[in-house]
Each structure stands twice: as structure tokens, then as C-alpha cells.
Scaffold this active site. Structure first.
Site, mmCIF file in Angstrom:
data_model
loop_
_atom_site.group_PDB
_atom_site.id
_atom_site.type_symbol
_atom_site.label_atom_id
_atom_site.label_comp_id
_atom_site.label_asym_id
_atom_site.label_seq_id
_atom_site.Cartn_x
_atom_site.Cartn_y
_atom_site.Cartn_z
ATOM 1 N N ARG A 143 0.886 -1.246 -0.038
ATOM 2 C CA ARG A 143 -0.011 0.087 0.008
ATOM 3 C C ARG A 143 0.876 1.237 -0.069
ATOM 4 O O ARG A 143 2.173 1.197 0.330
ATOM 5 C CB ARG A 143 -1.122 0.183 1.106
ATOM 6 C CG ARG A 143 -1.835 -1.085 1.380
ATOM 7 C CD ARG A 143 -2.898 -0.847 2.700
ATOM 8 N NE ARG A 143 -3.675 -2.123 2.633
ATOM 9 C CZ ARG A 143 -3.407 -3.140 3.643
ATOM 10 N NH1 ARG A 143 -2.468 -3.369 4.060
ATOM 11 N NH2 ARG A 143 -4.490 -4.078 3.521
ATOM 12 N N LYS A 167 -2.322 -2.160 8.015
ATOM 13 C CA LYS A 167 -3.597 -1.697 8.456
ATOM 14 C C LYS A 167 -3.763 -2.194 9.884
ATOM 15 O O LYS A 167 -3.574 -3.423 10.251
ATOM 16 C CB LYS A 167 -4.631 -2.001 7.774
ATOM 17 C CG LYS A 167 -4.800 -0.931 6.739
ATOM 18 C CD LYS A 167 -6.160 -1.081 5.776
ATOM 19 C CE LYS A 167 -6.273 -0.379 4.648
ATOM 20 N NZ LYS A 167 -7.532 -0.501 3.968
ATOM 21 N N HIS A 234 -2.383 2.556 -6.063
ATOM 22 C CA HIS A 234 -3.313 1.469 -5.656
ATOM 23 C C HIS A 234 -3.415 0.748 -7.088
ATOM 24 O O HIS A 234 -3.608 -0.489 -6.826
ATOM 25 C CB HIS A 234 -4.609 2.132 -5.201
ATOM 26 C CG HIS A 234 -5.289 1.469 -4.407
ATOM 27 N ND1 HIS A 234 -4.752 0.676 -3.256
ATOM 28 C CD2 HIS A 234 -6.553 0.733 -4.363
ATOM 29 C CE1 HIS A 234 -5.711 0.063 -2.640
ATOM 30 N NE2 HIS A 234 -6.763 -0.061 -3.354
ATOM 31 N N ARG A 237 -0.593 -1.796 -7.180
ATOM 32 C CA ARG A 237 -1.025 -2.779 -6.344
ATOM 33 C C ARG A 237 -2.027 -3.646 -6.664
ATOM 34 O O ARG A 237 -1.937 -5.091 -6.648
ATOM 35 C CB ARG A 237 -1.348 -2.124 -4.918
ATOM 36 C CG ARG A 237 -2.077 -3.314 -3.764
ATOM 37 C CD ARG A 237 -2.260 -2.527 -2.410
ATOM 38 N NE ARG A 237 -3.023 -3.186 -1.691
ATOM 39 C CZ ARG A 237 -2.748 -4.159 -0.613
ATOM 40 N NH1 ARG A 237 -1.682 -4.312 -0.549
ATOM 41 N NH2 ARG A 237 -3.656 -4.583 0.141
ATOM 42 N N HIS A 260 -4.547 -8.585 3.448
ATOM 43 C CA HIS A 260 -5.821 -8.570 3.663
ATOM 44 C C HIS A 260 -6.359 -9.197 5.072
ATOM 45 O O HIS A 260 -6.043 -10.468 5.118
ATOM 46 C CB HIS A 260 -6.879 -8.980 2.486
ATOM 47 C CG HIS A 260 -6.738 -8.353 1.365
ATOM 48 N ND1 HIS A 260 -6.842 -8.700 -0.119
ATOM 49 C CD2 HIS A 260 -6.346 -6.823 1.198
ATOM 50 C CE1 HIS A 260 -6.716 -7.502 -0.893
ATOM 51 N NE2 HIS A 260 -6.402 -6.611 -0.003
ATOM 52 N N TYR A 269 -10.198 -10.329 -7.098
ATOM 53 C CA TYR A 269 -9.420 -10.409 -8.072
ATOM 54 C C TYR A 269 -9.630 -11.656 -8.731
ATOM 55 O O TYR A 269 -9.069 -11.802 -9.988
ATOM 56 C CB TYR A 269 -7.828 -10.608 -7.532
ATOM 57 C CG TYR A 269 -7.460 -9.299 -7.134
ATOM 58 C CD1 TYR A 269 -7.294 -8.150 -7.612
ATOM 59 C CD2 TYR A 269 -7.385 -9.043 -5.514
ATOM 60 C CE1 TYR A 269 -6.832 -6.985 -7.246
ATOM 61 C CE2 TYR A 269 -6.898 -7.830 -4.974
ATOM 62 C CZ TYR A 269 -6.720 -6.881 -6.040
ATOM 63 O OH TYR A 269 -6.114 -5.552 -5.217
#
Length: 294
Positions: A143, A167, A234, A237, A260, A269
Site C-alpha cells: 500500500r 492496517k 493503488h 497494487r 488482507h 481479483y
């Protein structure tokens, strides 16, 4: 900011480890809702229904984000005794499907790298830095915030991995390919002694900002003959994830690489790569390779 919102944000920071950007987004959404309907502690279903009109011009993704913030906040307020009921059933809901991520084709990625490598050939400091940033975005799927805030200590000398804080403060090991390692080696030799950050800056944060990274990529895209509107951290990514899936990567492995928390986020995806998956079933499924009986 009301005391209720302040308490909710404090909980997100303390118990869930929410990042500063996440907290800022929640604050904007919750304060914006209070500006429309008054105190969240006193708001009822009729007040929340009025948000449907106020939010009617929003994109589905923005509507979903705001509703989610309020839903979580109301759940917290009930749990903590700020209010006796949860009126969030009256919140407007986004009905459209989540859009597929934009990606770059293999040819577009190659054009971007060709230009970056050409500009970095003379070991100009800024050009080598940009090549390194590009290698890590596309080669490791980081990210933008993870990349620009990497400390120098995140790059082990003898191991082909980066120690990344994602995150919610979650730590993960991200593999770095030989190309990216070579770029990192060139960059660390040129960056000098400027502090503890891998990509130092004289700004308040002490490192390159996300906004500047975005600008650098757009400018590079223009010099490479690509539409700058198509290129962002992004998007690179997304390209990393989609191209890995095309190459046969396992979805669970991809989830780990991207950081994730939920496999459902990674599954987007599979829609991007649906043509390859159909071809894979046709080629590999046991019934597909058995001759049909006449």
C-alpha cells in the site's frame, strides 16, 4: 467533536489498533452525519432516514462507507450504555455491486518500467528512488502508506523480505524479488545518512508523503507515454495481485501478501481474472480431459 464520537474513536484506536487515516475518515463521516441530523446519541430512525436525501448524490462506495461508520458507532453506543436502542436499520444502503479494480496491462507496466530504468541509468538520486518505489509497489504489492513510511530497519541485509506494518498495526513479511533488491541496494547507497526512514524527506512526517508518491507516478506515466489518469499506487497494487493470480498464485497466499484481514477482500481479483479461471477449468478439470462417450 461530540463526546460520543470521541469515545468511539478512542475505542477504535485502543482496541482495534485503527490507523490514523482510518480514524480521520471515521471522524469526518460521523461529524458530517451529526451536522445533518444532530446528536447520534439522540438520533432516531426518522432522523437517519433523512440522510437518504442528504447522501443521495454520493457514489455507492462513499454511501456504504458512511453507513458502515454509523452502524459501528451505534453498536458501540448501545454496548457502552450511551443509548438503549440501535436505529441503524434505518440507514440508507448502497445497492450497486463493488466495482472491479482498475489495473494496468503487462505492456503498460513494461512501458512504465522501461522509462524508469532509462531515467535511473545514470544513478541520479531522484530517478533511482522512483525506480525503487516502482519496484516495491508492483513487485511486492505494498500500500502507498506502507511504502512511504518504511523505516530503514525494515530492509534486512541478508533476507529477501521486508518487515511491513499494515492496517491496524498488523505486521507481515513481504518477499522482495531480485529486481527490487537490486534497486534497493542502489537506493540505500545514494540516500545518504538522512534519518531512520527508507525514503526520507524534510517534511513534518520525516518521509516521502503519499501525495508526492502519487504525483511522481503520474508524472512518470506521462513521460512513458501512458495516460497519467490510469496510474496510481493503488492501481500498481491491483496489477501486482492480478498478474500474480494470472501466473497461478494461490488466493490464500495472495491474501497474506496483500495483508488482507478477510479473504473476501482478496476474492475481488478472481472476477478480474475470470477468463483465466474458465480456461483453467476447461484445461485441468478431470471431466474436461476425458473423451465424451458416443
Amino acid at each position: 467533536m461530540s463526546a460520543a464520537i470521541e469515545a468511539f474513536l478512542a475505542m477504535l484506536a485502543a482496541e482495534r489498533g485503527a490507523a490514523a487515516n482510518t480514524l480521520a475518515a471515521y471522524r469526518r463521516d460521523l461529524e458530517g452525519a451529526e451536522a445533518e441530523i444532530g446528536s447520534l446519541v439522540a438520533a432516531d430512525g426518522a432522523a437517519l432516514a433523512r440522510l437518504s436525501h442528504a447522501w443521495s448524490v454520493l457514489a455507492p462506495s462513499s454511501l456504504a462507507r458512511k453507513s458502515s461508520a454509523l452502524r459501528q458507532c451505534f453498536g458501540f453506543l448501545v454496548d457502552e450504555g450511551w443509548r438503549a436502542d440501535d436505529p441503524s436499520a434505518a440507514l440508507p444502503r448502497a445497492r450497486s455491486r463493488r466495482p472491479l479494480p482498475r489495473i494496468l496491462s503487462h505492456a503498460e507496466v513494461e512501458a512504465l518500467f522501461a522509462r524508469a530504468e532509462e531515467e535511473a541509468a545514470g544513478d541520479r538520486r531522484e530517478a533511482v528512488r522512483l525506480l525503487t518505489l516502482l519496484e516495491l509497489l508492483y513487485g511486492s504489492g505494498l500500500r502507498a502508506t506502507e511504502l512511504v513510511s518504511l523505516p530503514l530497519a525494515a530492509v534486512p541485509r541478508d533476507a529477501p523480505f521486508l518487515n511491513v506494518t499494515g492496517k491496524g498495526g498488523q505486521q507481515r513479511m513481504v518477499p522482495v524479488g531480485s529486481r527490487a533488491r537490486a534497486a534497493l541496494s542502489r537506493w540505500t547507497a545514494l540516500r545518504g545518512e538522512g534519518g531512520r526512514m527508507l525514503f526520507p524527506s524534510r517534511g513534518e512526517s520525516g518521509h516521502l508523503t503519499r501525495v508526492r508518491l502519487f504525483q511522481l507516478l503520474r508524472e512518470l506515466a506521462g513521460r512513458a507515454g501512458l495516460d497519467p489518469e490510469k496510474v496510481s499506487p493503488h492501481v500498481l497494487r491491483h496489477a501486482f495481485a492480478t498478474h500474480l493470480l494470472e501466473g497461478g498464485a494461490d488466493l490464500r497466499v495472495l491474501q497474506t501478501l496483500l495483508g488482507h484481514a478477510d479473504i473476501a477482500t482478496t476474492q475481488i481479483y478472481t472476477h478480474v481474472d475470470s477468463a483465466r479461471l474458465v480456461a483453467l477449468v476447461n484445461a485441468r478439470h478431470p471431466l474436461a480431459v476425458r473423451p465424451a462417450r458416443g
